[in-house]
Scaffold this motif. Sequence first.
Motif, short mmCIF file in Angstrom:
data_model
loop_
_atom_site.label_atom_id
_atom_site.label_comp_id
_atom_site.label_asym_id
_atom_site.label_seq_id
_atom_site.Cartn_x
_atom_site.Cartn_y
_atom_site.Cartn_z
N UNK A 180 2.89 48.26 33.42
CA UNK A 180 3.83 47.22 33.83
C UNK A 180 3.80 46.09 32.81
N UNK A 181 4.66 45.11 32.99
CA UNK A 181 4.75 44.04 31.98
C UNK A 181 3.47 43.21 31.93
N UNK A 182 2.81 43.06 33.08
CA UNK A 182 1.55 42.28 33.11
C UNK A 182 0.52 42.93 32.17
N UNK A 183 0.36 44.27 32.31
CA UNK A 183 -0.57 45.02 31.45
C UNK A 183 -0.20 44.86 29.98
N UNK A 184 1.10 44.98 29.73
CA UNK A 184 1.60 44.94 28.34
C UNK A 184 1.30 43.57 27.71
N UNK A 185 1.60 42.52 28.45
CA UNK A 185 1.38 41.15 27.94
C UNK A 185 -0.12 40.91 27.72
N UNK A 186 -0.94 41.33 28.71
CA UNK A 186 -2.39 41.11 28.61
C UNK A 186 -2.99 41.92 27.46
N UNK A 188 -1.55 42.76 24.62
CA UNK A 188 -1.27 42.08 23.34
C UNK A 188 -2.20 40.87 23.19
N UNK A 189 -2.45 40.15 24.26
CA UNK A 189 -3.35 38.99 24.18
C UNK A 189 -4.76 39.45 23.80
N UNK A 224 15.19 35.41 33.87
CA UNK A 224 13.72 35.44 34.00
C UNK A 224 13.14 36.50 33.06
N UNK A 225 13.80 37.65 33.02
CA UNK A 225 13.31 38.74 32.16
C UNK A 225 13.28 38.30 30.70
N UNK A 226 14.37 37.69 30.25
CA UNK A 226 14.47 37.31 28.84
C UNK A 226 13.46 36.22 28.49
N UNK A 227 13.21 35.33 29.45
CA UNK A 227 12.24 34.26 29.23
C UNK A 227 10.83 34.83 29.06
N UNK A 228 10.50 35.78 29.93
CA UNK A 228 9.18 36.41 29.88
C UNK A 228 9.03 37.25 28.60
N UNK A 229 10.10 37.94 28.27
CA UNK A 229 10.10 38.76 27.05
C UNK A 229 9.93 37.88 25.82
N UNK A 230 10.58 36.74 25.84
CA UNK A 230 10.50 35.82 24.72
C UNK A 230 9.07 35.33 24.49
N UNK A 231 8.38 34.97 25.57
CA UNK A 231 6.99 34.51 25.45
C UNK A 231 6.11 35.64 24.91
N UNK A 232 6.36 36.85 25.39
CA UNK A 232 5.60 38.02 24.93
C UNK A 232 5.82 38.24 23.42
N UNK A 233 7.07 38.12 23.00
CA UNK A 233 7.39 38.31 21.58
C UNK A 233 6.77 37.21 20.71
N UNK A 234 6.63 36.04 21.27
CA UNK A 234 5.97 34.96 20.52
C UNK A 234 4.50 35.32 20.27
N UNK A 235 3.86 35.92 21.28
CA UNK A 235 2.47 36.38 21.10
C UNK A 235 2.42 37.44 20.01
#
Length: 338
Positions: A180-186, A188-189, A224-235
């Motif tokens: 899920x997106x949570x796993x994906x974001x974490x 990358x962090x 909301x999706x694009x905002x979350x995606x944007x933060x992820x892409x910044x990482x």
Amino acid sequence: MPNLVDELKTAGVAANTISRLKSASYTTCETIVLVSPKQLAEDCNLSLEVAEKVRLQARKLAEKTGFVNKEGITALDLLKRKVTRFTIGCEGIDRLLGGGVRTGVITEFAGEFRTGKTNLSSQASVTAQLPIEKGGLGAGAVYIDTEGSFRAERVKGIAERFGLNPTEALKNILYFEVFNTRDQIDTVKRLFRIVPDQNVRLVVLDSMIQHFRAEYPGRENLATRQQRLNLHLQDVKRLMRGFDCAFIMTNQVQAQPDGLPFKEPTKPTGGNILFHASDYRVMLKKGKGDARIARILDAPDLDSNIEVAFRITEQGVEDVSAEDEKPSAEQVESAQAV
Ligand SMILES: Nc1ncnc2c1ncn2[C@@H]1O[C@H](COP(=O)(O)OP(=O)(O)OP(=O)(O)O)[C@@H](O)[C@H]1O
Ligand SMILES: [Mg+2]
């Protein structure tokens, strides 16, 4: 060499602050320099005042290694700066990308199903390991899989083709399946620690957007999706810039709504956010027979008029040579007989 955050101790930054930086994935001074003090304060739960001080000290250390230049540099120095690229093991795709996959930027492979996105990504995670004199980065790779489509046995065959020990090649790919997106974001962090610790120079994300599309369906969730995606892409950008690491992401395509005759029938998903994040956008299509076609869709410095053909075989992704494109003797014979 990156400056580890522990070095900030000598600049008077408190141990407690350093551990907050580390747990929020700010492992080096370079990764701190790349964000605003406000972002740093939010991510690490620091006051803006402390974040400003930390960032200033981090910048001073990053200046010593030339990562940032307070006085600016001449355009000539900029030109002399070495651009690092590695081979993907397919001459046509390397040529298309201006000499291979570049570090420090995002390379995107977009295309319909079975156009070779996973094959190209898997091959890159092997060729990145090749020694520098053979066109590789002499480093390991991370493969983040959102679709469960990575095949370790395929890596074995590809490694053999490039003269690498298959067991070693498999050991040098760190694989994460994310659900899920949570796993994906974490994940990358977490790479802010793993990339420098394990000498990783390539990160693959296959595919970038799939979980975002599934979790935020419809127009009502788009913002909301694009905002979350944007933060992820910044990482992601901070990771590549901070560690001069190559990043390959795959992407699906969707129909172009207006259907104008000069427009492509499909375009990569993810809207403007992904479009702006992607530095080298490569579109893959199915060609004649089992051939696949790759073309640059968007790149700041590359010729978008070239198209190259490649083929997926037992050994991975290979060039389609002019010889292959010629009809076989039998084909010529049967054509003459008609
Ligand atoms: N060992 C092999 N030999 C020849 N072709 C293969 C082999 N393994 C896979 N392929 C071919 O690779 C193609 C799939 O490529 P790949 O999985 O890279 O596509 P993709 O763009 O990632 O697709 P998707 O959108 O479904 O993820 C299939 O057409 C399959 O026939
Ligand atoms: Mg795939």
